[in-house]
Write a protein that holds these residues in place. Structure first.
Motif, short mmCIF file in Angstrom:
data_model
loop_
_atom_site.label_atom_id
_atom_site.label_comp_id
_atom_site.label_asym_id
_atom_site.label_seq_id
_atom_site.Cartn_x
_atom_site.Cartn_y
_atom_site.Cartn_z
N ARG A 1 0.83 -1.20 0.00
CA ARG A 1 0.00 0.00 0.00
C ARG A 1 0.87 1.26 0.00
N GLN A 2 2.01 1.20 0.68
CA GLN A 2 2.93 2.34 0.69
C GLN A 2 3.61 2.54 -0.65
N GLN A 3 3.76 1.44 -1.43
CA GLN A 3 4.45 1.53 -2.72
C GLN A 3 3.53 2.01 -3.84
N PHE A 4 2.23 1.76 -3.72
CA PHE A 4 1.29 2.20 -4.76
C PHE A 4 1.36 3.72 -4.90
N GLY A 5 1.62 4.17 -6.12
CA GLY A 5 1.65 5.61 -6.40
C GLY A 5 2.92 6.31 -5.97
N THR A 6 3.87 5.58 -5.34
CA THR A 6 5.12 6.22 -4.92
C THR A 6 6.32 5.56 -5.61
N THR A 7 6.78 4.43 -5.06
CA THR A 7 7.91 3.75 -5.68
C THR A 7 7.48 2.66 -6.65
N GLY A 8 6.18 2.39 -6.73
CA GLY A 8 5.67 1.38 -7.66
C GLY A 8 5.46 0.04 -6.99
N ALA A 9 4.24 -0.47 -7.01
CA ALA A 9 3.91 -1.78 -6.44
C ALA A 9 3.84 -2.81 -7.55
N ILE A 10 4.52 -3.94 -7.36
CA ILE A 10 4.60 -4.95 -8.42
C ILE A 10 3.23 -5.56 -8.71
N GLU A 11 2.32 -5.58 -7.70
CA GLU A 11 0.96 -6.09 -7.94
C GLU A 11 0.23 -5.23 -8.96
N GLY A 12 0.53 -3.92 -8.99
CA GLY A 12 -0.11 -3.01 -9.93
C GLY A 12 0.32 -3.22 -11.36
N VAL A 13 1.38 -4.01 -11.57
CA VAL A 13 1.80 -4.41 -12.92
C VAL A 13 1.31 -5.82 -13.22
N ALA A 14 1.48 -6.71 -12.25
CA ALA A 14 1.16 -8.13 -12.46
C ALA A 14 -0.32 -8.35 -12.76
N GLY A 15 -1.20 -7.76 -11.95
CA GLY A 15 -2.64 -7.97 -12.13
C GLY A 15 -3.17 -7.46 -13.45
N PRO A 16 -2.97 -6.16 -13.77
CA PRO A 16 -3.48 -5.62 -15.03
C PRO A 16 -2.92 -6.31 -16.27
N GLU A 17 -1.62 -6.69 -16.25
CA GLU A 17 -1.05 -7.37 -17.41
C GLU A 17 -1.69 -8.74 -17.62
N ALA A 18 -1.98 -9.44 -16.51
CA ALA A 18 -2.67 -10.73 -16.63
C ALA A 18 -4.10 -10.52 -17.14
N ALA A 19 -4.79 -9.52 -16.60
CA ALA A 19 -6.16 -9.23 -17.04
C ALA A 19 -6.20 -8.87 -18.51
N ASN A 20 -5.22 -8.10 -18.95
CA ASN A 20 -5.10 -7.67 -20.34
C ASN A 20 -5.04 -8.87 -21.28
N ASN A 21 -4.10 -9.79 -21.02
CA ASN A 21 -3.91 -10.93 -21.91
C ASN A 21 -5.03 -11.96 -21.81
N ALA A 22 -5.60 -12.10 -20.61
CA ALA A 22 -6.74 -13.02 -20.47
C ALA A 22 -7.94 -12.50 -21.27
N ALA A 23 -8.14 -11.16 -21.25
CA ALA A 23 -9.26 -10.58 -21.99
C ALA A 23 -9.07 -10.75 -23.49
N VAL A 24 -7.84 -10.58 -23.96
CA VAL A 24 -7.55 -10.76 -25.39
C VAL A 24 -7.87 -12.18 -25.83
#
Length: 500
Positions: free
Chosen positions: A292-315
């Motif tokens: 939660r401290q990394q979101f919007g500051t230093t970058g949280a890896i979950e914020g990359v992993a989840g959307p990228e998976a959702a992106n390719n699953a939707a395709v």
């Protein structure tokens, strides 16, 4: 089950021939390169190549096009993470946390979780296509305009309440995006609106143009204006691969992203944008104290992993209604449908009987293509991150050139360049006063779709707004929207009272 397995093995036998493997490799490589370039999407590429591949055998041609389609989703994340320049609208969310990770020396981990997450999601989604395509398509076809409108309302409320420090600022950015989305010709009446007499606005405002302006141009201008003297270069990369802790944080996000993305691919509700934003919102809500401290500051890896998976699953999910119903749920899927029709093949419920070999070879090629893309992308992580060694002034000058070429290439219009620069300056102001940029994109993409679905729903209900609560699915979605708006505030108030 045995019949499906035997047909899939037959598909692997067809897709595994040397010529078809070469077509799959060519499609994956070209798709990755296309994804990197803003403005040149898979739809444009497939449309340009349709006449060239007209003489190619249908199975090889469809394997090639499918490789371009999901290869572009892989490639789009690279520039989102390294340069804050989304190559595809589906990778815009990746830029939110991925670029912050890159700025703090963690580009290798961001690129790795993106590539592996795309592989995991693509493979799981392909298994689901294999097993459940007809069932999911039957469910999707039962949804009507009231359900689609409520689904988009859920996306609006989730994104505007989660992104940014203030829900009010998030809503303001969302309404700005909706306003931009309404510019042009009314989808239902054909009437011109909100163009201010400017002919270039007749076709509406391009999503990629706004995305490039708000992310890439804003980043370059903001750094030139406010951060130019503070830092002369990006933080150096400290590692190329993910640590054990990053693996532990990534794999649940991959699975959640897949679960969110695949169902959205099967319904015509906005392509890859809604599931990626919803996945990001979900990861931010479920994050532990460290993340939660990394979101919007230093970058949280979950914020990359989840959307990228959702992106390719939707395709991958778009193939379900395309193959079983002949209904395209994205622009690229529509062009793939036209490619099938060029060969005299009609997609629909009978396709699995009339062109069984082609369908199962195409599904088998998805498994092969996912492995190819992983093999192509993971070794290149170390090469891509060398971009971060470029001094900051030259790097941002390159981003401006890259963005200019990409936007000008869409319509060869100088007006688009002025508009991109204007949106970039607006983005600087928004960033300066802490207004989130992502809700603008959500409003721009989904605003016109939500308007059309709302008007269609009211037509069905003969002007009665109760149509949205009279149907069970739309009522459930409205209750979820209400919960998203009310529950976090009730919990915050309870915590404040407990603390007092």
């Amino acid at each position: 089950m045995g019949d499906i397995l035997s047909q899939l093995l037959g598909g692997f036998a067809t897709a595994g021939t040397p010529i078809n493997l070469l077509w799959a490799l060519a499609g994956c490589a070209l798709g990755t390169a296309i994804g990197v370039l803003p403005g040149l999407g898979p739809a444009v590429t497939v449309a340009m190549l349709l006449p060239i591949t007209g003489q190619v055998e249908p199975t090889a041609s469809m394997i090639f096009f499918a490789g371009i389609y999901y290869g572009a989703m892989y490639g789009g994340s690279t520039t989102s993470i390294l340069l804050n320049t989304p190559g595809e609208t589906g990778t815009m969310v990746t830029a939110l946390e991925g670029f912050k990770m890159a700025k703090h020396g963690r580009a290798g981990a961001a690129l790795a979780t993106s590539a592996i997450g795309s592989f995991v999601a693509g493979t799981i989604a392909t298994v689901l296509v294999t097993l459940f395509a007809p069932i999911l398509a039957d469910f999707a076809v039962q949804l009507g305009p009231p359900e689609y409108f409520c689904l988009m309302l859920l996306a609006f409320t989730t994104v505007s309440s989660v992104l940014g420090q203030s829900a009010l600022r998030g809503l303001a950015a969302l309404f700005l995006g909706i306003s931009l989305g309404l510019v042009g010709i009314d989808q239902i009446t054909g009437q011109v609106r909100y163009t201010a007499g400017i002919l270039e606005f007749m076709d509406g405002v391009e999503v990629v143009l706004v995305a490039v302006g708000l992310f890439a141009v804003t980043e370059a201008l903001y750094n030139a204006l406010y951060e130019g003297r503070m830092q002369t270069a990006m933080n150096h990369l400290n590692k190329v691969h993910m640590t054990r802790g990053e693996w532990r944080r990534s794999w649940p996000a991959w699975l959640r992203g897949t679960a969110i993305g695949f169902p959205f691919g099967t319904i015509p509700a906005g392509g890859t944008e809604i599931p990626t934003f919803l996945s990001y919102a979900t990861e931010r809500k479920l994050a532990d104290a460290e993340a939660r401290q990394q979101f919007g500051t230093t970058g949280a890896i979950e914020g990359v992993a989840g959307p990228e998976a959702a992106n390719n699953a939707a395709v991958t999910g778009t193939l379900v209604p395309l193959l079983t119903l002949g209904i395209p749920t994205s622009v690229t899927a529509a062009i793939l449908l036209s490619a099938l029709q060029n060969y005299g093949i009609n997609a629909g419920p009978q396709l699995f009987q009339t062109s069984s070999a082609l369908v199962w070879a195409l599904i088998a090629s998805l498994y092969i293509g996912n492995v190819m893309l992983l093999v192509l992308n993971l070794p290149l992580v170390g090469l891509w991150v060398k971009l971060l060694k470029i001094p900051r002034p030259q790097l941002y000058a390159g981003i401006m050139i890259f963005a200019t070429v990409g936007v000008y290439g869409m319509r060869q219009s100088a007006f688009d360049l002025y508009l991109m620069l204007g949106i970039g300056l607006l983005g600087v102001l928004m960033r300066r006063f802490d207004f989130p940029a992502a809700p603008v994109i959500v409003g721009l993409i989904l605003g016109p779709l939500a308007e059309a679905q709302m008007r269609n729903a009211l037509s069905i209900g003969e002007g009665n707004w109760l149509i949205f609560v009279q149907r069970p699915m739309s009522l459930i979605l409205l209750l979820v929207v209400l919960a998203v708006l009310v529950v976090p505030r009730l919990l915050a108030r309870r915590q404040a009272m407990a603390a007092a």
